[in-house]
Motif scaffolding. Sequence first.
Motif, PDB file in Angstrom:
ATOM      1  N   ASP A 190      -1.810   2.066   7.026  1.00 47.35           N
ATOM      2  CA  ASP A 190      -1.221   2.319   5.716  1.00 47.35           C
ATOM      3  C   ASP A 190      -2.354   2.296   4.707  1.00 47.35           C
ATOM      4  OD1 ASP A 190       0.663   2.788   3.729  1.00 47.35           O
ATOM      5  OD2 ASP A 190       1.983   1.173   4.353  1.00 47.35           O
ATOM      6  N   ARG A 191      -2.056   2.630   3.477  1.00 48.28           N
ATOM      7  CA  ARG A 191      -3.079   2.671   2.433  1.00 48.28           C
ATOM      8  C   ARG A 191      -2.514   2.081   1.155  1.00 48.28           C
ATOM      9  NH1 ARG A 191      -7.801   4.889   1.718  1.00 48.28           N
ATOM     10  NH2 ARG A 191      -7.773   5.949   3.715  1.00 48.28           N
TER      11      ARG A 191
ATOM     12  N   LEU B 155      -2.431   2.065  -2.528  1.00 51.04           N
ATOM     13  CA  LEU B 155      -2.748   3.111  -3.498  1.00 51.04           C
ATOM     14  C   LEU B 155      -2.987   2.580  -4.901  1.00 51.04           C
ATOM     15  CD1 LEU B 155      -0.084   5.740  -2.400  1.00 51.04           C
ATOM     16  CD2 LEU B 155      -2.510   5.654  -1.767  1.00 51.04           C
ATOM     17  N   SER B 156      -2.240   1.532  -5.276  1.00 49.05           N
ATOM     18  CA  SER B 156      -2.393   0.995  -6.633  1.00 49.05           C
ATOM     19  C   SER B 156      -1.795  -0.399  -6.707  1.00 49.05           C
ATOM     20  CB  SER B 156      -1.713   1.904  -7.663  1.00 49.05           C
ATOM     21  OG  SER B 156      -0.314   1.915  -7.456  1.00 49.05           O
TER      22      SER B 156
ATOM     23  N   SER C   7      -8.426   3.599  -3.451  1.00 46.06           N
ATOM     24  CA  SER C   7      -7.402   3.076  -2.539  1.00 46.06           C
ATOM     25  C   SER C   7      -8.082   2.198  -1.502  1.00 46.06           C
ATOM     26  CB  SER C   7      -6.648   4.224  -1.861  1.00 46.06           C
ATOM     27  OG  SER C   7      -7.512   4.968  -1.029  1.00 46.06           O
TER      28      SER C   7
ATOM     29  N   GLU D 246      -7.730   1.187   2.677  1.00 42.21           N
ATOM     30  CA  GLU D 246      -7.125   1.425   3.989  1.00 42.21           C
ATOM     31  C   GLU D 246      -6.740   0.086   4.626  1.00 42.21           C
ATOM     32  OE1 GLU D 246      -5.951   3.639   7.425  1.00 42.21           O
ATOM     33  OE2 GLU D 246      -6.579   4.399   5.482  1.00 42.21           O
TER      34      GLU D 246
ATOM     35  N   ALA E 152       1.460  -1.021  -4.358  1.00 39.38           N
ATOM     36  CA  ALA E 152       2.100   0.227  -3.914  1.00 39.38           C
ATOM     37  C   ALA E 152       1.336   0.802  -2.729  1.00 39.38           C
ATOM     38  CB  ALA E 152       2.136   1.239  -5.049  1.00 39.38           C
ATOM     39  N   PHE E 153       2.043   0.963  -1.599  1.00 40.51           N
ATOM     40  CA  PHE E 153       1.455   1.470  -0.366  1.00 40.51           C
ATOM     41  C   PHE E 153       1.937   2.890  -0.089  1.00 40.51           C
ATOM     42  CE2 PHE E 153       1.309  -3.087  -0.073  1.00 40.51           C
ATOM     43  CZ  PHE E 153       0.053  -3.332   0.458  1.00 40.51           C
ATOM     44  N   GLN E 154       1.104   3.655   0.559  1.00 45.74           N
ATOM     45  CA  GLN E 154       1.415   5.045   0.870  1.00 45.74           C
ATOM     46  C   GLN E 154       2.658   5.164   1.749  1.00 45.74           C
ATOM     47  OE1 GLN E 154      -1.666   7.049   3.122  1.00 45.74           O
ATOM     48  NE2 GLN E 154      -1.145   8.999   2.168  1.00 45.74           N
ATOM     49  N   ARG E 155       2.768   4.338   2.782  1.00 44.38           N
ATOM     50  CA  ARG E 155       3.883   4.439   3.721  1.00 44.38           C
ATOM     51  C   ARG E 155       4.930   3.352   3.517  1.00 44.38           C
ATOM     52  NH1 ARG E 155      -0.319   5.940   8.081  1.00 44.38           N
ATOM     53  NH2 ARG E 155       0.044   8.168   8.284  1.00 44.38           N
ATOM     54  N   SER E 156       4.519   2.191   3.119  1.00 47.11           N
ATOM     55  CA  SER E 156       5.424   1.033   3.071  1.00 47.11           C
ATOM     56  C   SER E 156       6.100   0.824   1.726  1.00 47.11           C
ATOM     57  CB  SER E 156       4.653  -0.239   3.449  1.00 47.11           C
ATOM     58  OG  SER E 156       4.137  -0.118   4.753  1.00 47.11           O
TER      59      SER E 156
ATOM     60  N   THR F 250       6.576  -0.351  -2.156  1.00 47.17           N
ATOM     61  CA  THR F 250       6.015  -1.390  -3.016  1.00 47.17           C
ATOM     62  C   THR F 250       6.399  -2.779  -2.526  1.00 47.17           C
ATOM     63  OG1 THR F 250       7.905  -1.280  -4.502  1.00 47.17           O
ATOM     64  CG2 THR F 250       6.019   0.094  -5.055  1.00 47.17           C
TER      65      THR F 250
END
Length: 173
Positions: A81-82, A84-85, A114, A116, A151-155, A157
């Motif tokens: 996952d990543r 993001l903010s 971001s 990783e 805030a994660f790309q896949r998961s 907030t």
Amino acid sequence: MNSLPSASSRLRRAREATGTGLVVALVSLAAIGCLSAWAGAGHAGSPAKIEVREARVLLPVMPGRNTNAYFRIVNTGGAPDRLLSVTSPAVSAAELTVHRMNEENGAFRESSGSVEVPAEGEVAMSPHGSAVTVRSDPSWRPGERVAFTLAFQRSGTITVEADVRPVTLGSAP
């Protein structure tokens, strides 16, 4: 003139086709074997599963100045996952940064955009790696808690509360 291929030409083509077919069959079997092993290990369809296990924000020496927040992010899922903010109602700006050194051995923080989070791995933010640089609130006191939303790309907030710590205790989890 004979337009039919010779027997030796047909034999050569048959050998080439058989060799090519064998390579394709072996590669396919290897791929099926790897996918079976991956699925058997429980990774097939296993999404990222993010937990934030530790959260702290340093109390700056000079109130109201920039400081850093650190999070220990654990991914127990089978996919990366990543981050993001990061946002917080208690700070005017939060930026994902990374520790860097210049040619004169001076340390500085640089925007990273971001972070990783590897599959079945973790990111332990620290003064010598990734962090979230924020403008502190002059009213913060040691022991208070500050809410942050990651805030994660896949998961999606995740909202956590970070402990406000003096700088002398800030680098220890």
